[in-house]
Design a protein around this motif. Structure first.
Motif, PDB file in Angstrom:
ATOM      1  N   VAL A 120       0.918  -1.096   0.028  1.00  0.00           N
ATOM      2  CA  VAL A 120      -0.146  -0.145  -0.093  1.00  0.00           C
ATOM      3  C   VAL A 120       0.941   1.259  -0.266  1.00  0.00           C
ATOM      4  O   VAL A 120       1.920   1.224   0.620  1.00  0.00           O
ATOM      5  CB  VAL A 120      -0.977  -0.142   1.031  1.00  0.00           C
ATOM      6  CG1 VAL A 120      -1.900  -1.498   1.056  1.00  0.00           C
ATOM      7  CG2 VAL A 120      -0.147   0.064   2.572  1.00  0.00           C
ATOM      8  N   LYS A 121       0.494   2.682  -0.556  1.00  0.00           N
ATOM      9  CA  LYS A 121       1.063   3.333  -0.525  1.00  0.00           C
ATOM     10  C   LYS A 121       0.663   4.431   0.385  1.00  0.00           C
ATOM     11  O   LYS A 121       1.676   5.528   0.749  1.00  0.00           O
ATOM     12  CB  LYS A 121       1.077   4.022  -2.048  1.00  0.00           C
ATOM     13  CG  LYS A 121       1.474   3.222  -3.209  1.00  0.00           C
ATOM     14  CD  LYS A 121       1.126   3.731  -4.518  1.00  0.00           C
ATOM     15  CE  LYS A 121       1.720   2.849  -5.822  1.00  0.00           C
ATOM     16  NZ  LYS A 121       1.254   3.439  -6.953  1.00  0.00           N
ATOM     17  N   ASN A 122      -0.515   4.766   0.985  1.00  0.00           N
ATOM     18  CA  ASN A 122      -0.674   5.435   1.863  1.00  0.00           C
ATOM     19  C   ASN A 122      -1.700   4.944   2.880  1.00  0.00           C
ATOM     20  O   ASN A 122      -2.326   3.847   2.837  1.00  0.00           O
ATOM     21  CB  ASN A 122      -1.353   6.717   1.128  1.00  0.00           C
ATOM     22  CG  ASN A 122      -2.426   6.473   0.322  1.00  0.00           C
ATOM     23  OD1 ASN A 122      -3.493   5.861   0.419  1.00  0.00           O
ATOM     24  ND2 ASN A 122      -2.156   6.885  -0.935  1.00  0.00           N
ATOM     25  N   ARG A 123      -2.077   5.860   3.888  1.00  0.00           N
ATOM     26  CA  ARG A 123      -3.101   5.437   4.994  1.00  0.00           C
ATOM     27  C   ARG A 123      -4.291   4.915   4.349  1.00  0.00           C
ATOM     28  O   ARG A 123      -4.867   3.765   4.936  1.00  0.00           O
ATOM     29  CB  ARG A 123      -3.358   6.407   5.888  1.00  0.00           C
ATOM     30  CG  ARG A 123      -4.077   6.248   7.121  1.00  0.00           C
ATOM     31  CD  ARG A 123      -4.266   7.208   8.184  1.00  0.00           C
ATOM     32  NE  ARG A 123      -5.152   6.919   9.140  1.00  0.00           N
ATOM     33  CZ  ARG A 123      -4.845   6.153  10.321  1.00  0.00           C
ATOM     34  NH1 ARG A 123      -3.487   5.639  10.525  1.00  0.00           N
ATOM     35  NH2 ARG A 123      -5.797   6.164  11.152  1.00  0.00           N
ATOM     36  N   THR A 124      -5.037   5.611   3.180  1.00  0.00           N
ATOM     37  CA  THR A 124      -6.273   5.258   2.741  1.00  0.00           C
ATOM     38  C   THR A 124      -6.197   3.946   2.227  1.00  0.00           C
ATOM     39  O   THR A 124      -6.880   3.187   2.290  1.00  0.00           O
ATOM     40  CB  THR A 124      -6.597   6.462   1.622  1.00  0.00           C
ATOM     41  OG1 THR A 124      -6.478   7.594   2.100  1.00  0.00           O
ATOM     42  CG2 THR A 124      -7.950   6.186   1.044  1.00  0.00           C
ATOM     43  N   GLU A 125      -5.146   3.585   1.410  1.00  0.00           N
ATOM     44  CA  GLU A 125      -4.832   2.186   0.802  1.00  0.00           C
ATOM     45  C   GLU A 125      -4.884   1.106   1.774  1.00  0.00           C
ATOM     46  O   GLU A 125      -5.575   0.275   1.739  1.00  0.00           O
ATOM     47  CB  GLU A 125      -3.921   2.127  -0.165  1.00  0.00           C
ATOM     48  CG  GLU A 125      -4.123   2.814  -1.646  1.00  0.00           C
ATOM     49  CD  GLU A 125      -2.973   2.832  -2.553  1.00  0.00           C
ATOM     50  OE1 GLU A 125      -1.962   2.072  -2.019  1.00  0.00           O
ATOM     51  OE2 GLU A 125      -2.769   3.541  -3.404  1.00  0.00           O
ATOM     52  N   ALA A 126      -4.324   1.732   2.800  1.00  0.00           N
ATOM     53  CA  ALA A 126      -3.756   0.524   4.023  1.00  0.00           C
ATOM     54  C   ALA A 126      -5.209   0.261   4.596  1.00  0.00           C
ATOM     55  O   ALA A 126      -5.480  -1.058   5.037  1.00  0.00           O
ATOM     56  CB  ALA A 126      -3.050   1.306   4.964  1.00  0.00           C
ATOM     57  N   ARG A 127      -6.102   1.171   4.993  1.00  0.00           N
ATOM     58  CA  ARG A 127      -7.359   0.976   5.644  1.00  0.00           C
ATOM     59  C   ARG A 127      -8.445   0.159   4.716  1.00  0.00           C
ATOM     60  O   ARG A 127      -9.040  -0.621   5.218  1.00  0.00           O
ATOM     61  CB  ARG A 127      -8.089   2.428   6.073  1.00  0.00           C
ATOM     62  CG  ARG A 127      -7.480   3.052   7.217  1.00  0.00           C
ATOM     63  CD  ARG A 127      -8.188   4.074   8.002  1.00  0.00           C
ATOM     64  NE  ARG A 127      -9.477   3.650   8.300  1.00  0.00           N
ATOM     65  CZ  ARG A 127      -9.635   3.407   9.778  1.00  0.00           C
ATOM     66  NH1 ARG A 127      -8.505   3.339  10.602  1.00  0.00           N
ATOM     67  NH2 ARG A 127     -10.742   2.924  10.312  1.00  0.00           N
ATOM     68  N   ALA A 128      -8.317   0.487   3.591  1.00  0.00           N
ATOM     69  CA  ALA A 128      -9.182  -0.098   2.583  1.00  0.00           C
ATOM     70  C   ALA A 128      -8.745  -1.691   2.310  1.00  0.00           C
ATOM     71  O   ALA A 128      -9.589  -2.483   2.476  1.00  0.00           O
ATOM     72  CB  ALA A 128      -9.091   0.439   0.915  1.00  0.00           C
ATOM     73  N   LYS A 129      -7.424  -2.028   2.519  1.00  0.00           N
ATOM     74  CA  LYS A 129      -6.803  -3.292   2.314  1.00  0.00           C
ATOM     75  C   LYS A 129      -7.052  -4.258   3.708  1.00  0.00           C
ATOM     76  O   LYS A 129      -7.595  -5.189   3.714  1.00  0.00           O
ATOM     77  CB  LYS A 129      -5.463  -3.267   1.903  1.00  0.00           C
ATOM     78  CG  LYS A 129      -4.749  -4.492   1.880  1.00  0.00           C
ATOM     79  CD  LYS A 129      -5.280  -5.466   0.820  1.00  0.00           C
ATOM     80  CE  LYS A 129      -4.544  -6.869   0.553  1.00  0.00           C
ATOM     81  NZ  LYS A 129      -5.052  -7.555  -0.273  1.00  0.00           N
ATOM     82  N   ALA A 130      -7.019  -3.393   4.810  1.00  0.00           N
ATOM     83  CA  ALA A 130      -7.342  -3.936   6.043  1.00  0.00           C
ATOM     84  C   ALA A 130      -8.853  -4.288   6.264  1.00  0.00           C
ATOM     85  O   ALA A 130      -9.255  -5.321   6.832  1.00  0.00           O
ATOM     86  CB  ALA A 130      -6.941  -2.983   7.198  1.00  0.00           C
ATOM     87  N   ALA A 131      -9.769  -3.133   5.675  1.00  0.00           N
ATOM     88  CA  ALA A 131     -11.132  -3.812   5.843  1.00  0.00           C
ATOM     89  C   ALA A 131     -11.418  -4.887   4.868  1.00  0.00           C
ATOM     90  O   ALA A 131     -12.126  -6.008   5.199  1.00  0.00           O
ATOM     91  CB  ALA A 131     -11.760  -2.512   5.219  1.00  0.00           C
ATOM     92  N   GLU A 132     -10.552  -5.087   3.717  1.00  0.00           N
ATOM     93  CA  GLU A 132     -10.731  -6.003   2.786  1.00  0.00           C
ATOM     94  C   GLU A 132     -10.553  -7.584   3.583  1.00  0.00           C
ATOM     95  O   GLU A 132     -10.953  -8.529   3.629  1.00  0.00           O
ATOM     96  CB  GLU A 132     -10.167  -6.009   1.789  1.00  0.00           C
ATOM     97  CG  GLU A 132     -10.301  -7.260   0.505  1.00  0.00           C
ATOM     98  CD  GLU A 132      -9.263  -6.808  -0.564  1.00  0.00           C
ATOM     99  OE1 GLU A 132      -8.885  -7.867  -1.259  1.00  0.00           O
ATOM    100  OE2 GLU A 132      -8.764  -5.808  -0.934  1.00  0.00           O
ATOM    101  N   LEU A 133      -9.427  -7.394   4.348  1.00  0.00           N
ATOM    102  CA  LEU A 133      -8.900  -8.654   5.032  1.00  0.00           C
ATOM    103  C   LEU A 133      -9.786  -9.011   6.180  1.00  0.00           C
ATOM    104  O   LEU A 133     -10.147 -10.468   6.303  1.00  0.00           O
ATOM    105  CB  LEU A 133      -7.460  -8.343   5.635  1.00  0.00           C
ATOM    106  CG  LEU A 133      -6.414  -8.328   4.684  1.00  0.00           C
ATOM    107  CD1 LEU A 133      -5.070  -7.622   5.273  1.00  0.00           C
ATOM    108  CD2 LEU A 133      -6.054  -9.653   3.932  1.00  0.00           C
ATOM    109  N   LEU A 134     -10.398  -7.852   6.820  1.00  0.00           N
ATOM    110  CA  LEU A 134     -11.241  -8.326   7.930  1.00  0.00           C
ATOM    111  C   LEU A 134     -12.535  -9.025   7.267  1.00  0.00           C
ATOM    112  O   LEU A 134     -13.141  -9.838   7.837  1.00  0.00           O
ATOM    113  CB  LEU A 134     -11.728  -7.172   8.857  1.00  0.00           C
ATOM    114  CG  LEU A 134     -10.652  -6.464   9.603  1.00  0.00           C
ATOM    115  CD1 LEU A 134     -11.046  -5.376  10.212  1.00  0.00           C
ATOM    116  CD2 LEU A 134     -10.131  -7.726  10.589  1.00  0.00           C
ATOM    117  N   GLN A 135     -12.955  -8.551   6.025  1.00  0.00           N
ATOM    118  CA  GLN A 135     -14.239  -9.140   5.359  1.00  0.00           C
ATOM    119  C   GLN A 135     -13.962 -10.653   4.977  1.00  0.00           C
ATOM    120  O   GLN A 135     -14.835 -11.533   5.076  1.00  0.00           O
ATOM    121  CB  GLN A 135     -14.798  -8.297   4.020  1.00  0.00           C
ATOM    122  CG  GLN A 135     -15.250  -7.025   4.518  1.00  0.00           C
ATOM    123  CD  GLN A 135     -15.643  -6.294   3.267  1.00  0.00           C
ATOM    124  OE1 GLN A 135     -14.788  -6.340   2.243  1.00  0.00           O
ATOM    125  NE2 GLN A 135     -16.691  -5.538   3.402  1.00  0.00           N
TER     126      GLN A 135
END
Length: 355
Positions: A120-135
């Protein structure tokens, strides 16, 4: 799907030097895990399961033998290859309470590896990816968990976060070390179902460590089971065969200890011969011959205590390490079908009642 193994252990040994002398924790193990398949390593506490798993994960260097990932020996990997291997093989620990940093939020835990490896390149991408992992691990809605600390989660939720963290780097192989043993039965089944879905959808291979044959039966019905005793594999084969018709006396004893809801199988388990002794020999002073013979109900003097039985293939797809069983097979009539078919009533577990 390729039949080439993801992970291959060949003659892997692990000896620990202590003040009281060497301790042979693992004494020559040969195992393979293929893409999208499950290999369950089963046995009592102290039999060498976790030591084998740690060597497979590259956390310890084996004393002898080799550990290969996709045909490449770990000991011969370059720094770049080692980095790829560490991303491709992830470890899920047993204790969901100790495996997470209590000072980090779920988002911080999941994003650490993503940032380190430039996914990931920034915090926004990181939160989106983390949310995807939780799903992926059924922690929904993810917004309810991202900013939580471990103490705000249940044991099952913590372990799902551990699984999500292990999936962050898109691994090819998950090594699960008693990953469900500390969870309640209903939560355990739910997590096993999640892991099974990930196996099927993402083609992830599993080296699944457990002392519970009921869990192995539930999760690895389409895979294989390797039964370990005092650092060595004593029986290895397809799960339905090992569970449905165990041949090694130690495997029979393990299955006899399982709470079986099927009345026919429960009766068969109860009728199994009892161990001669409950005491497990010390690794520092292993018995001569077969290490299991002091406890084995099939023990024969002059045979079992004379030489160590090799792990040999049978005419079926199973491997066994037992003088008595192999002798009986050799004595069978030439016209006999020397295979180990699952006994009637042995079937794929469909619900948590199997656990």
């Amino acid at each position: 799907m390729s039949n080439a193994p993801l992970l291959k252990l060949s003659g892997m040994e692990q000896v620990f030097e202590t003040k009281k002398g060497p301790v042979p924790a693992v004494g020559g193990v040969d195992l393979e895990v293929k893409p999208g398949k499950v290999l369950c390593l089963v046995g009592e506490s102290g039999c060498g399961k976790t030591t084998t798993a740690r060597a497979a994960a590259g956390l310890t260097k084996p004393t002898a033998g080799t550990v290969e990932f996709r045909g490449k020996n770990l000991a011969e990997m370059t720094a770049a290859e080692r980095g790829q291997y560490r991303r491709a093989v992830q470890y899920i620990h047993q204790d969901p309470y100790a495996a997470l940093n209590p000072t980090r939020t779920v988002f911080s835990t999941l994003s650490a590896g993503l940032k380190k490896h430039g996914i990931v390149k920034n915090r926004t991408e990181a939160r989106a990816k983390a949310a995807e992992l939780l799903q992926l691990v059924d922690l929904t809605p993810p917004e309810s968990y991202l900013d939580s600390y471990p103490h705000q989660l249940s044991g099952g939720q913590r372990q799902r976060v551990n699984v999500a963290r292990s999936l962050a780097l898109n691994p090819d192989l998950l090594i699960c070390d008693e990953s469900t043993s500390m969870l309640d039965v209903s939560i355990r089944v739910s997590l096993l179902n999640t892991l099974g879905r990930l196996r099927d959808e993402l083609d992830v291979g599993f080296l699944f460590i457990t002392h519970d044959l009921a869990v192995a039966k539930y999760f690895a019905w389409d895979g294989e089971i390797a039964v370990m005793y005092l650092g060595k594999v004593v029986e290895h084969g397809p799960t339905p065969e090992v569970i449905g018709n165990p041949q090694h006396p130690y495997t029979k004893a393990l299955i006899g200890a399982v709470c079986e809801p099927d009345p026919d199988l429960a009766k068969a388990n109860r009728s199994a011969e009892q161990l001669r002794s409950a005491e497990i020999p010390s690794l520092r002073d292993l018995p001569a011959g077969c290490a299991f013979h002091p406890r084995c109900p099939a023990f024969e003097p002059g045979l079992c205590d004379a030489a160590e039985p090799p792990l040999q293939a049978t005419p079926s797809r199973r491997k066994l390490s037992c003088h008595v069983v192999h002798r009986d097979l050799q004595r069978a009539t030439p016209d006999a079908t020397l295979t180990f078919d699952a006994v009637p009533g042995s079937r794929r577990p469909e619900t948590e009642s199997a656990l």
